[in-house]
Design a protein around this motif. Structure first.
Motif, PDB file in Angstrom:
ATOM      1  N   THR B   9       0.823  -1.219   0.000  1.00  0.00           N
ATOM      2  CA  THR B   9       0.000   0.000   0.000  1.00  0.00           C
ATOM      3  C   THR B   9       0.850   1.259   0.000  1.00  0.00           C
ATOM      4  OG1 THR B   9      -0.127  -0.201   2.393  1.00  0.00           O
ATOM      5  CG2 THR B   9      -2.021  -0.993   1.125  1.00  0.00           C
ATOM      6  N   LEU B  10       1.599   1.444  -1.058  1.00  0.00           N
ATOM      7  CA  LEU B  10       2.397   2.660  -1.194  1.00  0.00           C
ATOM      8  C   LEU B  10       1.651   3.644  -2.099  1.00  0.00           C
ATOM      9  CD1 LEU B  10       5.207   3.884  -0.489  1.00  0.00           C
ATOM     10  CD2 LEU B  10       5.982   3.029  -2.697  1.00  0.00           C
ATOM     11  N   LEU B  11       1.569   4.882  -1.678  1.00  0.00           N
ATOM     12  CA  LEU B  11       0.989   5.918  -2.532  1.00  0.00           C
ATOM     13  C   LEU B  11       1.562   7.254  -2.085  1.00  0.00           C
ATOM     14  CD1 LEU B  11      -1.365   6.131  -4.765  1.00  0.00           C
ATOM     15  CD2 LEU B  11      -2.700   7.156  -2.943  1.00  0.00           C
ATOM     16  N   TYR B  12       1.663   8.159  -3.010  1.00  0.00           N
ATOM     17  CA  TYR B  12       2.034   9.549  -2.683  1.00  0.00           C
ATOM     18  C   TYR B  12       0.931  10.424  -3.236  1.00  0.00           C
ATOM     19  CZ  TYR B  12       6.635   7.674  -1.615  1.00  0.00           C
ATOM     20  OH  TYR B  12       7.658   6.956  -1.055  1.00  0.00           O
ATOM     21  N   TYR B 164       1.289  12.208   5.054  1.00  0.00           N
ATOM     22  CA  TYR B 164       1.873  10.999   5.655  1.00  0.00           C
ATOM     23  C   TYR B 164       2.659  10.223   4.600  1.00  0.00           C
ATOM     24  CZ  TYR B 164       2.121   6.451   8.010  1.00  0.00           C
ATOM     25  OH  TYR B 164       2.556   5.281   8.579  1.00  0.00           O
ATOM     26  N   ASP B 165       3.857   9.827   4.989  1.00  0.00           N
ATOM     27  CA  ASP B 165       4.718   9.007   4.125  1.00  0.00           C
ATOM     28  C   ASP B 165       4.683   7.582   4.664  1.00  0.00           C
ATOM     29  OD1 ASP B 165       6.726   7.638   2.874  1.00  0.00           O
ATOM     30  OD2 ASP B 165       8.305   9.088   3.320  1.00  0.00           O
ATOM     31  N   ALA B 167       5.868   4.892   3.365  1.00  0.00           N
ATOM     32  CA  ALA B 167       7.088   4.121   3.111  1.00  0.00           C
ATOM     33  C   ALA B 167       8.031   4.187   4.304  1.00  0.00           C
ATOM     34  CB  ALA B 167       7.795   4.639   1.860  1.00  0.00           C
ATOM     35  N   ARG B 168       7.984   5.322   5.012  1.00  0.00           N
ATOM     36  CA  ARG B 168       8.907   5.522   6.141  1.00  0.00           C
ATOM     37  C   ARG B 168       8.198   5.876   7.440  1.00  0.00           C
ATOM     38  NH1 ARG B 168      14.241   5.952   4.886  1.00  0.00           N
ATOM     39  NH2 ARG B 168      14.593   5.469   2.703  1.00  0.00           N
ATOM     40  N   GLN B 169       6.861   5.863   7.422  1.00  0.00           N
ATOM     41  CA  GLN B 169       6.077   6.227   8.610  1.00  0.00           C
ATOM     42  C   GLN B 169       6.529   7.576   9.177  1.00  0.00           C
ATOM     43  OE1 GLN B 169       6.095   2.616  11.135  1.00  0.00           O
ATOM     44  NE2 GLN B 169       4.277   2.002  10.009  1.00  0.00           N
ATOM     45  N   GLU B 170       6.504   8.557   8.285  1.00  0.00           N
ATOM     46  CA  GLU B 170       6.903   9.909   8.667  1.00  0.00           C
ATOM     47  C   GLU B 170       5.854  10.927   8.221  1.00  0.00           C
ATOM     48  OE1 GLU B 170      11.780   9.374   8.470  1.00  0.00           O
ATOM     49  OE2 GLU B 170      10.729  10.198   6.723  1.00  0.00           O
TER      50      GLU B 170
END
Lengths: 190, 190
Positions: B9-12, B164-165, B167-170
């Motif tokens: 579940t990657l999205l930008y 929210y990112d 991929a890196r929980q940032e």
């Protein structure tokens, strides 16, 4: 003091994604969307909402597949263009000079130059009103090696995605790192 | 060269939204979510995806209503905290010191200190797997007068939402204005 703006589709933030499909003759098309988001972790799913007249709408109905390509800031004008023109009237790949690449997991094309791509097979479609929501299971995510950090994970500062401001129809870049998730909140948790 | 990261579940970009509900006894609760987005223009709808064990899940089932409050950067730690702790175990409003305000359009509370609020009535729920997607019709949007520009529309630089990112929980802030939508693309359209 809060002011009421009425019933409208305001949210912060909207993503900027480009949906890739083939038509029944195998011609690739792309369109830009902001009504999109992850909607399930398992199976991993992304939702995109489209209006019926869109060329992409018919293509997804036909092929049961689509990709979601994430533009970097470098492709702002192409991403905007892909939302301005219909694939019924224009060959958007030819006009933009960008490269359609056939997905390896699904029968849909993505944009070779964009840094992050989701390959999706259609799981559900929900009629919500003016928009139909297509839920795609994400079968693979592909990223440019250039956006990966030394730990093998994508870095926001390399992906450089675009945010859409629907209140003013403007695009923004990403700013500074604010904090770590599941960590910053410990200050409240005590 | 693209590298495959597999099905995930990657999205930008992902938004950071806080969902407000009452339980059957009228006690307010909030939880933070990133699996969310606008999904229809007419009726105006927002989708939020939740797992069944969440306290908010039961509350929405019970009350058929929820709010979506958008935190500004100033409330990063509170927004993160609201995603770390269950309303079954903690009174998150008491712990954070933030103010539950009853919606005027629906039976759900929002966070008084957050700059933008959507008041929603439950229209649909879709079982997608680990997550259930709740589609709410947006009956009203409320914004702090302090985030409005002189033209009466919210300004991104005043709302200062969080991205929210996954991929890196940032968490990230918003950066610079990149361009106008339905305009920047004219350079491609010719």
């Amino acid at each position: 003091m809060k002011q009421s703006l009425g019933a409208r589709t305001l949210l912060y933030t909207h993503p900027v994604v480009v949906i890739g499909t083939y038509d029944r003759d195998g011609k690739p098309n792309v369109m830009t969307a902001a009504w999109a988001g992850i909607c399930c972790s398992s199976p991993p799913c992304v939702a995109v909402s489209l209006q019926k007249p869109r060329h992409t709408y018919g293509n997804i109905r036909e092929t049961k597949a689509f990709t979601v390509s994430i533009p970097s800031e470098d492709y702002l004008k192409e991403a905007d263009y892909f939302g301005m023109v219909s694939g019924k009237e224009a060959d958007k790949f030819a006009a933009s000079g960008l490269t359609p690449v056939k997905g390896t997991a699904v029968n849909a094309p993505y944009i070779g130059e964009f840094p992050v791509v989701l390959e999706c097979t259609l799981l559900h479609s929900f009629e919500l009103g003016l928009h139909t929501q297509f839920v795609g299971e994400i079968l693979d995510v592909k990223v440019d090696e250039a956006v990966l950090g030394t730990d093998g994970r994508p870095e926001m500062a390399r992906v450089r995605p675009i945010v859409y401001d629907s209140a003013r129809q403007e695009y923004y870049g990403i700013g500074r790192l604010l904090g770590k998730a599941f960590s910053a909140g410990r200050a409240v948790k005590g």
